[in-house]
Design a protein around this motif. Structure first.
Motif, PDB file in Angstrom:
ATOM      1  N   SER A 262       0.836  -0.970  -0.031  1.00  0.00           N
ATOM      2  CA  SER A 262       0.060  -0.181   0.024  1.00  0.00           C
ATOM      3  C   SER A 262       0.813   1.212   0.107  1.00  0.00           C
ATOM      4  O   SER A 262       1.865   0.965   0.174  1.00  0.00           O
ATOM      5  CB  SER A 262      -0.845  -0.004   1.143  1.00  0.00           C
ATOM      6  N   ALA A 263       0.253   2.309  -0.131  1.00  0.00           N
ATOM      7  CA  ALA A 263       1.044   3.497   0.126  1.00  0.00           C
ATOM      8  C   ALA A 263       1.557   3.618   1.360  1.00  0.00           C
ATOM      9  O   ALA A 263       0.863   3.200   2.413  1.00  0.00           O
ATOM     10  CB  ALA A 263      -0.080   4.688  -0.329  1.00  0.00           C
TER      11      ALA A 263
ATOM     12  N   THR B 239      -2.433   8.498   1.166  1.00  0.00           N
ATOM     13  CA  THR B 239      -3.544   8.467   0.310  1.00  0.00           C
ATOM     14  C   THR B 239      -4.443   9.385   0.425  1.00  0.00           C
ATOM     15  O   THR B 239      -5.003  10.180  -0.168  1.00  0.00           O
ATOM     16  CB  THR B 239      -4.156   7.102   0.390  1.00  0.00           C
TER      17      THR B 239
ATOM     18  N   GLU C 217       0.920   4.560  -4.076  1.00  0.00           N
ATOM     19  CA  GLU C 217       1.376   3.032  -4.215  1.00  0.00           C
ATOM     20  C   GLU C 217       2.653   2.842  -5.330  1.00  0.00           C
ATOM     21  O   GLU C 217       3.333   2.181  -5.165  1.00  0.00           O
ATOM     22  CB  GLU C 217       0.055   2.138  -4.823  1.00  0.00           C
TER      23      GLU C 217
ATOM     24  N   PHE D  76      -4.074  -1.660  -4.953  1.00  0.00           N
ATOM     25  CA  PHE D  76      -5.052  -0.670  -4.767  1.00  0.00           C
ATOM     26  C   PHE D  76      -5.325   0.123  -6.306  1.00  0.00           C
ATOM     27  O   PHE D  76      -6.451   0.665  -6.454  1.00  0.00           O
ATOM     28  CB  PHE D  76      -4.917   0.424  -3.920  1.00  0.00           C
TER      29      PHE D  76
ATOM     30  N   ARG E 144     -11.207   2.564  -1.271  1.00  0.00           N
ATOM     31  CA  ARG E 144     -10.310   2.502  -0.272  1.00  0.00           C
ATOM     32  C   ARG E 144      -9.851   1.340   0.406  1.00  0.00           C
ATOM     33  O   ARG E 144     -10.963   0.367   0.829  1.00  0.00           O
ATOM     34  CB  ARG E 144     -10.973   3.851   0.849  1.00  0.00           C
ATOM     35  N   GLY E 145      -8.832   0.919   1.019  1.00  0.00           N
ATOM     36  CA  GLY E 145      -8.439  -0.180   1.575  1.00  0.00           C
ATOM     37  C   GLY E 145      -8.181  -1.419   0.452  1.00  0.00           C
ATOM     38  O   GLY E 145      -8.088  -2.617   0.938  1.00  0.00           O
ATOM     39  N   GLY E 146      -8.120  -1.123  -0.717  1.00  0.00           N
ATOM     40  CA  GLY E 146      -8.292  -1.876  -1.900  1.00  0.00           C
ATOM     41  C   GLY E 146      -6.990  -2.711  -1.962  1.00  0.00           C
ATOM     42  O   GLY E 146      -6.972  -3.532  -3.088  1.00  0.00           O
ATOM     43  N   SER E 147      -5.887  -2.528  -1.533  1.00  0.00           N
ATOM     44  CA  SER E 147      -4.685  -3.140  -1.742  1.00  0.00           C
ATOM     45  C   SER E 147      -4.869  -4.767  -1.430  1.00  0.00           C
ATOM     46  O   SER E 147      -4.321  -5.634  -1.733  1.00  0.00           O
ATOM     47  CB  SER E 147      -3.477  -2.725  -0.858  1.00  0.00           C
TER      48      SER E 147
HETATM   49  N1  ASP Z   1      -3.724   3.236   0.049  1.00  0.00           N
HETATM   50  C1  ASP Z   1      -5.034   2.962   0.055  1.00  0.00           C
HETATM   51  C2  ASP Z   1      -5.930   3.459   1.054  1.00  0.00           C
HETATM   52  O1  ASP Z   1      -5.517   3.980   1.900  1.00  0.00           O
HETATM   53  C3  ASP Z   1      -5.143   1.448  -0.443  1.00  0.00           C
HETATM   54  C4  ASP Z   1      -4.860   0.638   0.966  1.00  0.00           C
HETATM   55  O2  ASP Z   1      -4.157   1.143   1.869  1.00  0.00           O
HETATM   56  O3  ASP Z   1      -5.152  -0.771   0.992  1.00  0.00           O
HETATM   57  O4  ASP Z   1      -7.067   3.089   0.993  1.00  0.00           O
END
Ligand code: ASP
Ligand code: ADP
Ligand code: MG
Length: 480
Positions: A34-35, A40, A122, A187, A201-204
């Motif tokens: 992820s970033a 993000t 990312e 992501f 969001r959270g897609g990694s």
């Molecule tokens: N960097 C993205 C986010 O903050 C993806 C992730 O962290 O999974 O949503």
């Protein structure tokens, strides 16, 4: 092996990741990252600033994040790799500045350009991690995940296309065959025309599952900042404990009903290929974490966890026309369909239907259409609480136990049996923490005293999702 934002938040975290990957080198890993944590959010805020006509400030606001990347590189890379990475960051900064200017001049370009900008998070973390892994003697190569993850054009919440499987294999397999270690940003993806998209969001986590499934991986590992999936959100219940084994269905329900540790779409690609998913702690790699497997292997049959999701809106439609009529529910759901609004939980009586929705942005246009069908009542700032476990399938008395524990708290929209592993209900935001704590005590903290039924506190809950909460407390009602 997917590493989340907090697993790469600073130089020390990068070092830990390198150690974890090094220890797994013989298993031929593919790394998804992820970033760096918080980047993000900063990138999204910068887009907002540019959109409001301040592109210069938008780019400047990212300086502390660029500086964090440079400090990590300086600490961990040799002089040559460090200067290459400095060049990468300078290029990213210049490109982002151009994109901010375009957004400010032509705000209609924002949806695709927002994804283009956010993808730098990312892209930079994956380039930095590949360099750090090389520093530790691994033959790591960064790949641009946008060439692997092919999606539709739903910017901000893109849906992967079947082409992703072949594209991922074409990108990753040649590296594996020549004993290289591929490192991809999570992501991000791109359309068939090559326009950048993001998976939500959270897609990694989802990227990790897609890549794992495409490559027929032996295991999909999600490395995060807690020791696996816990019995409740640790920000609400300090006593929450690691769940050793979960079934795919249990994990999917928990993720869907708010357990932020897994993106809700992560489980499906794993189910499709029957690949185990392991959730581990990058800060304490020796902890066993949680293993997620097919139902048949996931014993014992007990209550496994309590999930919650805040910022939920409920909509109730009441109409005597429903009585004995057919086609009413079809018409009702068509309204949600036309306004691209997903419904989570549904409960019905003879004359009314209650629905819960997570994303209420289209509600103002949706309500007038619903009013054609009946009286509409909307309640905002509700919480969904979900008790999950294969044990719910055949244990009598569970519902009685759950509701007696939280009896002083008003609950609505009770849904049980629709999924055999899930009992779901709605409470007011102000009572959610109390309800979760009481349930946790009774379900998981052995020998705990039964809580005092009269005392109901109103402790605030942390965000269960990365999305912004909607305005609280309002109750709207109208005649249809
Ligand atoms: N960097 C993205 C986010 O903050 C993806 C992730 O962290 O999974 O949503
Ligand atoms: P990452 O950056 O690694 O993707 P996230 O912040 O997305 O990490 O997810 C991990 C966080 O999810 C934990 O720190 C915890 O606060 C939260 N969380 C919510 N519910 C649960 C749960 N049931 N089990 C574990 N973590 C949970
Ligand atoms: Mg996450």
């Amino acid at each position: 092996m997917k590493f989340g934002g907090t697993s790469v938040e600073d130089a020390n975290a990068f070092r830990n990741v390198a150690k974890i990957v090094l220890a797994a080198a013989d298993s031929i890993p593919v790394v998804i990252v992820s970033a760096v944590s918080g980047f993000t959010n900063s990138l999204l805020q910068s887009v907002d600033r540019a959109f409001r006509g301040d592109p210069r400030h938008a780019t400047r606001s990212l300086e502390p994040d660029f500086a964090r990347h440079l400090a990590i590189a300086k600490e961990l890379l040799n002089a040559e790799s460090n200067s290459k990475f400095e060049h990468t960051v300078a290029t990213a900064r210049a490109e982002v500045r151009q994109l901010h200017k375009i957004i400010a001049a032509h705000p209609v370009t924002t949806p695709p350009l927002q994804d283009e900008i956010v993808a730098y998070g990312e892209q930079l973390s994956s380039q930095l991690l590949a360099a750090v892994l090389r520093e530790h003697g691994l033959a790591a190569r960064q790949l641009d995940a946008r060439r692997s993850i092919k999606t539709d054009e739903s910017y901000g919440a893109a849906v992967p296309l079947p082409e992703t499987v072949d594209a991922t294999r074409a990108e990753v397999m040649p590296l594996l065959e020549s004993s290289k270690l591929p490192v991809l940003g999570g992501f991000i993806g791109s359309t068939s025309n090559g326009v950048t998209t993001t998976l939500g969001r959270g897609g990694s986590d989802y990227t990790a599952a897609l890549v794992g499934a495409a490559l027929d991986a032996r295991e999909i590992q999600i490395w995060t900042d807690v020791s696996g999936v816990l019995t409740a959100d640790p920000r609400v219940v300090q006593e929450a404990k690691t769940i050793p084994v979960l079934s795919y269905q249990e994990a999917a329900e928990l993720a869907y009903f708010g357990a932020k540790v897994l993106h809700p779409k992560t489980i499906q690609p794993a189910i499709d290929k029957n690949i185990p998913v392991r959730v581990c702690n990058s800060r304490v790699p020796a902890d066993a974490g949680t293993l997620i497997v097919a139902e048949s292997e996931a014993t014992p049959q007990t209550i496994k966890a309590i999930a919650h999701k805040n910022g939920i809106t409920t909509v109730q439609v009441t109409s005597a026309r429903m009585l004995g009529a057919y086609g009413f529910l079809r018409k009702l759901f068509e309204v949600f369909d036309q306004h691209h609004t997903a419904v989570d939980v549904v409960t019905t009586s003879e004359v009314s239907v209650s629905l819960s929705i997570d994303d209420a942005t289209r509600l103002p246009e949706l309500i007038p259409d619903l009013e054609q069908l009946g009286t509409v009542e909307v309640e905002e700032d509700r919480n969904i609480i979900s008790v999950v476990g294969e044990g719910l399938r055949n244990k009598p008395g569970i519902a009685a136990k759950v509701f007696s524990v939280i009896s002083p708290i008003h609950v609505s929209m009770i849904s049980v049996g629709a999924s055999s592993v899930n009992l779901t209900f709605m409470v007011d935001a102000e009572h959610a923490a109390e309800a979760i704590t009481r349930l946790h005590r009774v379900c998981f903290e052995e020998n705990a005293a039964v809580p005092d039924k009269k005392a109901v506190s109103t402790q605030a809950l942390p965000e269960s999702r990365a999305t912004a909460p909607i305005a609280s407390g309002a109750r709207r009602s109208s005649r249809g």
